[in-house]
Design a protein around this motif. Structure first.
Motif, mmCIF file in Angstrom:
data_model
loop_
_atom_site.group_PDB
_atom_site.id
_atom_site.type_symbol
_atom_site.label_atom_id
_atom_site.label_comp_id
_atom_site.label_asym_id
_atom_site.label_seq_id
_atom_site.Cartn_x
_atom_site.Cartn_y
_atom_site.Cartn_z
ATOM 1 N N THR A 8 0.826 -1.207 0.000
ATOM 2 C CA THR A 8 0.000 0.000 0.000
ATOM 3 C C THR A 8 0.860 1.257 0.000
ATOM 4 O O THR A 8 2.067 1.205 0.229
ATOM 5 C CB THR A 8 -0.909 0.053 1.241
ATOM 6 O OG1 THR A 8 -0.093 0.227 2.408
ATOM 7 C CG2 THR A 8 -1.765 -1.189 1.377
ATOM 8 N N HIS A 9 0.195 2.376 -0.200
ATOM 9 C CA HIS A 9 0.828 3.677 -0.005
ATOM 10 C C HIS A 9 1.038 3.882 1.504
ATOM 11 O O HIS A 9 0.189 3.520 2.314
ATOM 12 C CB HIS A 9 -0.070 4.796 -0.532
ATOM 13 C CG HIS A 9 -0.314 4.719 -2.004
ATOM 14 N ND1 HIS A 9 -1.334 3.983 -2.546
ATOM 15 C CD2 HIS A 9 0.345 5.282 -3.042
ATOM 16 C CE1 HIS A 9 -1.302 4.094 -3.859
ATOM 17 N NE2 HIS A 9 -0.297 4.879 -4.192
ATOM 18 N N THR A 10 2.116 4.455 1.851
ATOM 19 C CA THR A 10 2.527 4.786 3.229
ATOM 20 C C THR A 10 2.346 3.598 4.175
ATOM 21 O O THR A 10 2.635 2.472 3.814
ATOM 22 C CB THR A 10 1.843 6.068 3.756
ATOM 23 O OG1 THR A 10 0.462 5.852 3.942
ATOM 24 C CG2 THR A 10 2.082 7.240 2.826
ATOM 25 N N HIS A 11 1.896 3.823 5.386
ATOM 26 C CA HIS A 11 1.916 2.795 6.434
ATOM 27 C C HIS A 11 0.606 2.027 6.586
ATOM 28 O O HIS A 11 0.428 1.293 7.557
ATOM 29 C CB HIS A 11 2.288 3.439 7.777
ATOM 30 C CG HIS A 11 3.656 4.013 7.782
ATOM 31 N ND1 HIS A 11 4.794 3.247 7.847
ATOM 32 C CD2 HIS A 11 4.088 5.292 7.698
ATOM 33 C CE1 HIS A 11 5.851 4.015 7.812
ATOM 34 N NE2 HIS A 11 5.451 5.265 7.722
ATOM 35 N N PHE A 12 -0.310 2.151 5.630
ATOM 36 C CA PHE A 12 -1.579 1.421 5.711
ATOM 37 C C PHE A 12 -1.343 -0.089 5.804
ATOM 38 O O PHE A 12 -1.982 -0.782 6.600
ATOM 39 C CB PHE A 12 -2.463 1.769 4.514
ATOM 40 C CG PHE A 12 -3.779 1.050 4.493
ATOM 41 C CD1 PHE A 12 -4.719 1.232 5.494
ATOM 42 C CD2 PHE A 12 -4.087 0.194 3.450
ATOM 43 C CE1 PHE A 12 -5.935 0.570 5.466
ATOM 44 C CE2 PHE A 12 -5.306 -0.475 3.411
ATOM 45 C CZ PHE A 12 -6.228 -0.286 4.429
ATOM 46 N N ALA A 13 -0.417 -0.612 5.016
ATOM 47 C CA ALA A 13 -0.134 -2.052 5.027
ATOM 48 C C ALA A 13 0.312 -2.514 6.408
ATOM 49 O O ALA A 13 -0.144 -3.549 6.907
ATOM 50 C CB ALA A 13 0.924 -2.397 3.980
ATOM 51 N N VAL A 37 7.194 5.798 1.297
ATOM 52 C CA VAL A 37 7.472 6.283 2.640
ATOM 53 C C VAL A 37 8.741 5.571 3.129
ATOM 54 O O VAL A 37 9.037 4.459 2.673
ATOM 55 C CB VAL A 37 6.266 6.033 3.589
ATOM 56 C CG1 VAL A 37 6.037 4.557 3.821
ATOM 57 C CG2 VAL A 37 6.403 6.762 4.893
ATOM 58 N N ASP A 38 9.454 6.193 4.010
ATOM 59 C CA ASP A 38 10.653 5.589 4.609
ATOM 60 C C ASP A 38 11.676 5.138 3.562
ATOM 61 O O ASP A 38 12.354 4.126 3.727
ATOM 62 C CB ASP A 38 10.272 4.398 5.500
ATOM 63 C CG ASP A 38 9.323 4.785 6.618
ATOM 64 O OD1 ASP A 38 9.371 5.946 7.065
ATOM 65 O OD2 ASP A 38 8.513 3.932 7.039
ATOM 66 N N GLY A 39 11.773 5.861 2.465
ATOM 67 C CA GLY A 39 12.743 5.534 1.426
ATOM 68 C C GLY A 39 12.304 4.438 0.461
ATOM 69 O O GLY A 39 13.062 4.059 -0.421
ATOM 70 N N ASP A 41 10.637 4.200 -2.282
ATOM 71 C CA ASP A 41 10.040 4.940 -3.389
ATOM 72 C C ASP A 41 10.050 4.200 -4.725
ATOM 73 O O ASP A 41 9.295 4.555 -5.629
ATOM 74 C CB ASP A 41 10.753 6.289 -3.562
ATOM 75 C CG ASP A 41 10.556 7.182 -2.351
ATOM 76 O OD1 ASP A 41 9.469 7.135 -1.734
ATOM 77 O OD2 ASP A 41 11.492 7.926 -2.008
ATOM 78 N N ASP A 42 10.869 3.178 -4.852
ATOM 79 C CA ASP A 42 10.940 2.439 -6.115
ATOM 80 C C ASP A 42 9.988 1.245 -6.059
ATOM 81 O O ASP A 42 10.397 0.092 -5.871
ATOM 82 C CB ASP A 42 12.377 1.990 -6.390
ATOM 83 C CG ASP A 42 12.557 1.463 -7.799
ATOM 84 O OD1 ASP A 42 11.549 1.274 -8.517
ATOM 85 O OD2 ASP A 42 13.724 1.232 -8.179
ATOM 86 N N ALA A 43 8.711 1.534 -6.228
ATOM 87 C CA ALA A 43 7.682 0.503 -6.111
ATOM 88 C C ALA A 43 7.925 -0.634 -7.087
ATOM 89 O O ALA A 43 7.790 -1.812 -6.734
ATOM 90 C CB ALA A 43 6.296 1.116 -6.324
ATOM 91 N N GLU A 44 8.286 -0.301 -8.299
ATOM 92 C CA GLU A 44 8.493 -1.336 -9.325
ATOM 93 C C GLU A 44 9.545 -2.348 -8.876
ATOM 94 O O GLU A 44 9.319 -3.560 -8.922
ATOM 95 C CB GLU A 44 8.902 -0.682 -10.639
ATOM 96 C CG GLU A 44 9.105 -1.673 -11.768
ATOM 97 C CD GLU A 44 9.489 -1.002 -13.076
ATOM 98 O OE1 GLU A 44 9.528 -1.732 -14.082
ATOM 99 O OE2 GLU A 44 9.744 0.210 -13.108
ATOM 100 N N ALA A 45 10.684 -1.874 -8.424
ATOM 101 C CA ALA A 45 11.775 -2.761 -8.016
ATOM 102 C C ALA A 45 11.422 -3.541 -6.748
ATOM 103 O O ALA A 45 11.697 -4.747 -6.652
ATOM 104 C CB ALA A 45 13.052 -1.961 -7.801
ATOM 105 N N LEU A 46 10.814 -2.879 -5.782
ATOM 106 C CA LEU A 46 10.473 -3.548 -4.532
ATOM 107 C C LEU A 46 9.429 -4.639 -4.740
ATOM 108 O O LEU A 46 9.543 -5.742 -4.177
ATOM 109 C CB LEU A 46 9.981 -2.523 -3.506
ATOM 110 C CG LEU A 46 11.059 -1.582 -2.975
ATOM 111 C CD1 LEU A 46 10.424 -0.398 -2.256
ATOM 112 C CD2 LEU A 46 12.010 -2.324 -2.054
#
Length: 139
Positions: A8-13, A37-39, A41-46
């Motif tokens: 999710t975006h930010t800390h919702f997860a 959030v918390d660095g 930012d690379d959603a694709e790679a993560l």
């Protein structure tokens, strides 16, 4: 084994994962990914790294926060090229609890379809429930 990724975006997860743990205990097959959030930012790679780390023969159910959001859009790209990965969006706590306790085996896609269609996992406008009770009491 069936695995789950709440992304999710930010800390919702993280927050919804903590609620799951409070209500049903710890689940070793659940991982969270708090993006943008918390660095992170690379959603694709993560997201890709989580899918690539999936052991052969395992299934992954990814639950995201909002249809059309950047997290969900990145996941859509992944499921188009990866077998055994399922994507659900507009995640809520009842939905996650139902998914976590669905029976092993069987057709995962059909089990998911049944759960997302169930009244117990849908958003409910409680005022309408009260109106229904008032109508029943008048008879």
């Amino acid at each position: 084994m069936r695995r789950f990724l709440i992304a999710t975006h930010t800390h919702f997860a993280q927050g919804i994962s903590e609620c799951i743990e409070l209500l049903s205990g710890e689940h070793e097959n659940v991982e969270v990914l708090c993006l943008y959030v918390d660095g992170n930012d690379d959603a694709e790679a993560l997201l890709a790294s989580r899918v690539e780390a999936l052991p052969e023969g395992d299934e992954l159910i990814i639950c995201t926060d909002i249809l059309g959001g950047s997290v969900n859009n990145e996941c859509l790209k992944l499921i188009q090229r990866t077998c055994g990965v399922f994507l659900i969006t507009n995640t809520n706590l009842p939905l996650l609890l139902q998914l976590l306790f669905m029976p092993e085996g069987g057709d995962t896609a059909q089990l998911i379809r049944d759960i997302v269609a169930a009244d117990e996992t849908r958003v409910t406008f409680c005022n309408d429930l009260l109106s229904d009770e008032d109508d029943e009491e008048e008879f």
